[in-house]
Design a protein around this motif. Sequence first.
Motif, short mmCIF file in Angstrom:
data_model
loop_
_atom_site.label_atom_id
_atom_site.label_comp_id
_atom_site.label_asym_id
_atom_site.label_seq_id
_atom_site.Cartn_x
_atom_site.Cartn_y
_atom_site.Cartn_z
N GLU A 5 0.76 -1.15 0.01
CA GLU A 5 -0.01 0.08 -0.06
C GLU A 5 0.91 1.30 0.12
OE1 GLU A 5 -2.49 -0.22 3.38
OE2 GLU A 5 -3.93 -1.71 2.50
N THR A 27 1.14 5.06 -11.08
CA THR A 27 0.74 3.74 -11.82
C THR A 27 1.59 3.57 -13.13
OG1 THR A 27 -1.67 4.52 -11.17
CG2 THR A 27 -1.39 2.87 -12.76
N VAL A 38 -3.41 -2.60 -8.31
CA VAL A 38 -4.84 -3.16 -8.43
C VAL A 38 -5.86 -2.25 -7.86
CG1 VAL A 38 -6.04 -4.70 -6.55
CG2 VAL A 38 -3.51 -5.15 -7.11
N LYS A 39 -5.57 -1.40 -7.15
CA LYS A 39 -6.71 -0.14 -6.93
C LYS A 39 -6.22 1.23 -6.65
CE LYS A 39 -9.02 -0.69 -2.79
NZ LYS A 39 -9.87 -1.18 -2.00
N THR A 40 -6.64 2.31 -6.75
CA THR A 40 -6.26 3.64 -6.57
C THR A 40 -7.30 4.25 -5.92
OG1 THR A 40 -4.91 3.61 -8.45
CG2 THR A 40 -5.55 5.82 -7.61
N GLU A 41 -7.01 4.88 -4.60
CA GLU A 41 -8.09 5.64 -4.11
C GLU A 41 -7.77 7.23 -3.63
OE1 GLU A 41 -10.74 2.25 -1.51
OE2 GLU A 41 -9.55 3.90 -0.51
N GLU A 64 -2.86 0.43 -4.12
CA GLU A 64 -2.52 -0.86 -3.63
C GLU A 64 -1.81 -1.46 -4.90
OE1 GLU A 64 -6.20 -2.84 -2.54
OE2 GLU A 64 -6.24 -1.76 -0.69
N GLU A 98 -10.26 -6.00 0.57
CA GLU A 98 -11.44 -5.89 -0.71
C GLU A 98 -12.45 -4.77 -0.35
OE1 GLU A 98 -11.97 -8.10 -3.00
OE2 GLU A 98 -9.94 -9.13 -2.28
N PRO A 100 -14.03 -0.88 -0.36
CA PRO A 100 -13.35 0.48 -0.23
C PRO A 100 -12.58 0.19 1.27
CG PRO A 100 -15.62 0.42 0.00
CD PRO A 100 -15.11 -0.79 -0.64
N THR A 101 -11.54 1.16 1.27
CA THR A 101 -10.65 1.12 2.73
C THR A 101 -11.34 1.66 3.69
OG1 THR A 101 -9.64 3.22 1.97
CG2 THR A 101 -8.60 1.14 1.15
#
Length: 144
Positions: A5, A27, A38-41, A64, A98, A100-101
Amino acid sequence: MALYEHVFLARQDLAQAQVDALAEIATKIVNDNEGRVVKTENWGLRSLAYKIAKNRKAHYVMLEIDAPGSVIAELERQTQINEDIIRYMTVKVDTLEEGPTVMMRKSDRDRERRGDREGGRGDRPDRGDRPDRGPRRDREEGAE
């Protein structure tokens, strides 16, 4: 490959488009070095606990990442060079979260609470609905 992370804080005076561009650059660095994001927030503009480089607020972004350690070393090297990023931290994790954080769930919950209240009072009645108790001195006289 390992799971990471990566959170970075961007300067408060940047526009949201510029913050999104910083996330895209990160990215691209990961993808070019045979890793994957895997994921961007985007956690938004938040207050800092203390001033950092004359900033009281910062844009928070979390990525992530599933990549080897060499990719993370390159990402951190590029992040250090960028003047728009005031802080960053990368943490190795066992599993990626898995959905939203916690930060995203908290902001959704806060948004729902604000939407439920009308006038900011919650369940409290309006002042017109309270019983009239009269002036304070009348209550004291009746108690004697």
